[in-house]
Design a protein around this motif. Structure first.
Motif, PDB file in Angstrom:
ATOM      1  N   GLU A   1     -19.183  -3.337  -0.328  1.00  0.00           N
ATOM      2  CA  GLU A   1     -18.989  -2.208   0.577  1.00  0.00           C
ATOM      3  C   GLU A   1     -17.601  -2.195   1.211  1.00  0.00           C
ATOM      4  N   SER A   2     -16.864  -3.305   1.081  1.00  0.00           N
ATOM      5  CA  SER A   2     -15.529  -3.396   1.674  1.00  0.00           C
ATOM      6  C   SER A   2     -14.423  -3.132   0.653  1.00  0.00           C
ATOM      7  N   GLN A   3     -14.783  -3.021  -0.620  1.00  0.00           N
ATOM      8  CA  GLN A   3     -13.757  -2.822  -1.639  1.00  0.00           C
ATOM      9  C   GLN A   3     -13.105  -1.450  -1.527  1.00  0.00           C
ATOM     10  N   GLN A   4     -13.833  -0.481  -0.972  1.00  0.00           N
ATOM     11  CA  GLN A   4     -13.249   0.836  -0.772  1.00  0.00           C
ATOM     12  C   GLN A   4     -12.072   0.763   0.195  1.00  0.00           C
ATOM     13  N   LEU A   5     -12.157  -0.139   1.181  1.00  0.00           N
ATOM     14  CA  LEU A   5     -11.039  -0.331   2.113  1.00  0.00           C
ATOM     15  C   LEU A   5      -9.790  -0.792   1.370  1.00  0.00           C
ATOM     16  N   ALA A   6      -9.954  -1.753   0.465  1.00  0.00           N
ATOM     17  CA  ALA A   6      -8.814  -2.233  -0.316  1.00  0.00           C
ATOM     18  C   ALA A   6      -8.234  -1.127  -1.180  1.00  0.00           C
ATOM     19  N   ARG A   7      -9.099  -0.301  -1.755  1.00  0.00           N
ATOM     20  CA  ARG A   7      -8.613   0.802  -2.598  1.00  0.00           C
ATOM     21  C   ARG A   7      -7.867   1.844  -1.769  1.00  0.00           C
ATOM     22  N   ALA A   8      -8.356   2.089  -0.559  1.00  0.00           N
ATOM     23  CA  ALA A   8      -7.668   3.051   0.315  1.00  0.00           C
ATOM     24  C   ALA A   8      -6.288   2.536   0.702  1.00  0.00           C
ATOM     25  N   ILE A   9      -6.208   1.242   1.005  1.00  0.00           N
ATOM     26  CA  ILE A   9      -4.906   0.649   1.338  1.00  0.00           C
ATOM     27  C   ILE A   9      -3.964   0.740   0.147  1.00  0.00           C
ATOM     28  N   SER A  10      -4.465   0.472  -1.045  1.00  0.00           N
ATOM     29  CA  SER A  10      -3.607   0.510  -2.236  1.00  0.00           C
ATOM     30  C   SER A  10      -3.080   1.918  -2.485  1.00  0.00           C
ATOM     31  N   GLN A  11      -3.894   2.940  -2.216  1.00  0.00           N
ATOM     32  CA  GLN A  11      -3.448   4.325  -2.417  1.00  0.00           C
ATOM     33  C   GLN A  11      -2.336   4.700  -1.445  1.00  0.00           C
ATOM     34  N   MET A  12      -2.418   4.169  -0.227  1.00  0.00           N
ATOM     35  CA  MET A  12      -1.339   4.436   0.725  1.00  0.00           C
ATOM     36  C   MET A  12      -0.073   3.662   0.363  1.00  0.00           C
ATOM     37  N   LEU A  13      -0.236   2.444  -0.142  1.00  0.00           N
ATOM     38  CA  LEU A  13       0.927   1.639  -0.530  1.00  0.00           C
ATOM     39  C   LEU A  13       1.659   2.230  -1.734  1.00  0.00           C
ATOM     40  N   GLN A  14       0.932   2.926  -2.612  1.00  0.00           N
ATOM     41  CA  GLN A  14       1.567   3.438  -3.827  1.00  0.00           C
ATOM     42  C   GLN A  14       2.606   4.524  -3.536  1.00  0.00           C
ATOM     43  N   GLN A  15       2.591   5.072  -2.316  1.00  0.00           N
ATOM     44  CA  GLN A  15       3.590   6.073  -1.961  1.00  0.00           C
ATOM     45  C   GLN A  15       4.975   5.445  -1.801  1.00  0.00           C
ATOM     46  N   PHE A  16       5.010   4.130  -1.544  1.00  0.00           N
ATOM     47  CA  PHE A  16       6.278   3.422  -1.339  1.00  0.00           C
ATOM     48  C   PHE A  16       6.274   2.170  -2.216  1.00  0.00           C
ATOM     49  N   PRO A  17       6.399   2.344  -3.531  1.00  0.00           N
ATOM     50  CA  PRO A  17       6.197   1.229  -4.461  1.00  0.00           C
ATOM     51  C   PRO A  17       7.334   0.215  -4.524  1.00  0.00           C
ATOM     52  N   ASP A  18       8.451   0.496  -3.874  1.00  0.00           N
ATOM     53  CA  ASP A  18       9.608  -0.397  -4.003  1.00  0.00           C
ATOM     54  C   ASP A  18       9.610  -1.549  -2.996  1.00  0.00           C
ATOM     55  N   TYR A  19       8.648  -1.584  -2.095  1.00  0.00           N
ATOM     56  CA  TYR A  19       8.632  -2.637  -1.081  1.00  0.00           C
ATOM     57  C   TYR A  19       7.858  -3.858  -1.575  1.00  0.00           C
ATOM     58  N   ASP A  20       8.347  -5.035  -1.192  1.00  0.00           N
ATOM     59  CA  ASP A  20       7.598  -6.263  -1.439  1.00  0.00           C
ATOM     60  C   ASP A  20       6.417  -6.329  -0.476  1.00  0.00           C
ATOM     61  N   VAL A  21       5.280  -6.800  -0.983  1.00  0.00           N
ATOM     62  CA  VAL A  21       4.059  -6.896  -0.188  1.00  0.00           C
ATOM     63  C   VAL A  21       3.526  -8.325  -0.282  1.00  0.00           C
ATOM     64  N   ILE A  22       3.250  -8.918   0.872  1.00  0.00           N
ATOM     65  CA  ILE A  22       2.685 -10.265   0.916  1.00  0.00           C
ATOM     66  C   ILE A  22       1.295 -10.171   1.535  1.00  0.00           C
ATOM     67  N   VAL A  23       0.299 -10.650   0.793  1.00  0.00           N
ATOM     68  CA  VAL A  23      -1.066 -10.704   1.301  1.00  0.00           C
ATOM     69  C   VAL A  23      -1.310 -12.127   1.799  1.00  0.00           C
TER      70      VAL A  23
END
Length: 268
Positions: free
Chosen positions: A158-180
């Motif tokens: 039920e929490s995987q949708q949150l990760a997918r929503a975050i990924s969709q917002m991140l894809q607008q700015f694909p040139d940034y480095d991301v550290i999880v």
């Protein structure tokens, strides 16, 4: 007969013609040392005058002390000044461009933060997610309760949708480095799957990143994971509330044009 022989030897001894080449040698040595000293000076005009004086005195104004063969010409000096000015201009243009890029980056990250904040408000997640933008990064902090069961690293379905929503917002700015980044409290892990909180925190960050990267519009080269275990707390571990705050996953979007500061603010 013997007197004549001694007289001839005395005349040969009196011949001091060897002093002439010796004096010439000394003169050349003095001139050499003066030239070397002049070459170490920064005043090119004085060096030119000295070189011309020695050249005229020793060999008619040309030869080893010919200034044109040993030092920059006026045209070369002028060219050097022009190159120096070009470098200053280029540096000025570069700084101006960087300032514009910093401004654009600030606008991008503020826009991204606003989108995350709106998503949090819309879905009633204010107790589980938060965002923070500082001079080094934009950080999205997610409570472990929003993602994992206790002591586990598998993201709840039920929490995987949150990760997918975050990924969709991140894809607008694909040139940034991301550290999880993964964090835990200081209670030792007590199951057989993980030997330490470090292992648990690192695997939680990894599992969350894998869901982000299901999005084909994100570049895996821009992503990395870090597990900090219990060693980066943001609250006290002496209370249940504090330990809950320390158990978290952070998604850090790293600035590319950070301003130089002696003590950059912490993202924690």
């Amino acid at each position: 007969m013997s007197k004549k022989t001694r007289h001839e030897e005395h005349e040969e001894h009196a011949d001091e013609s060897w002093l002439l080449p010796y004096s010439d040698l000394m003169t050349l040595l003095v001139a050499l040392f003066l030239v070397l000293y002049a070459m170490s000076a920064t005043d090119a005009k004085k060096f030119e005058e000295m070189a011309q004086a020695f050249s005229s005195a020793l060999n008619g104004g040309s030869g080893v002390l010919d200034y044109s063969s040993m030092s920059p010409t006026n045209s070369n000096l002028d060219q050097g000044k022009a190159d120096k000015m070009d470098n200053v201009v280029d540096k000025s243009i570069g700084e101006s461009d960087i300032a514009k890029l910093r401004k654009k980056e600030q606008e991008d990250l503020e826009k991204l933060k606003q989108q995350f904040d709106q998503y949090i408000q819309k879905n009633g997640l204010t107790n589980l997610l938060s965002t923070k933008l500082n001079q080094s990064q934009l950080t999205i902090t997610i409570s472990d309760n929003a993602l994992f069961a206790s002591g586990q690293a598998r993201v709840k379905p039920e929490s995987q949708q949150l990760a997918r929503a975050i990924s969709q917002m991140l894809q607008q700015f694909p040139d940034y480095d991301v550290i999880v980044q993964g964090f835990t409290d200081n209670i030792p892990i007590s199951n057989g799957e993980y030997s330490s909180n470090w292992d648990l925190s690192a695997n939680r960050a990894l599992q969350f990143m894998k869901i982000l990267l299901v999005n084909p519009y994100l570049n895996p080269e821009k992503f990395s994971v870090i597990g900090y275990g219990e060693y980066r707390p943001i609250a006290t571990n002496s209370t249940a509330v504090g330990r809950a705050k320390n158990r978290r996953v952070e998604v850090a979007v790293i600035r590319k044009y950070q301003e130089n500061t002696e003590n950059p603010p912490s993202s924690k």
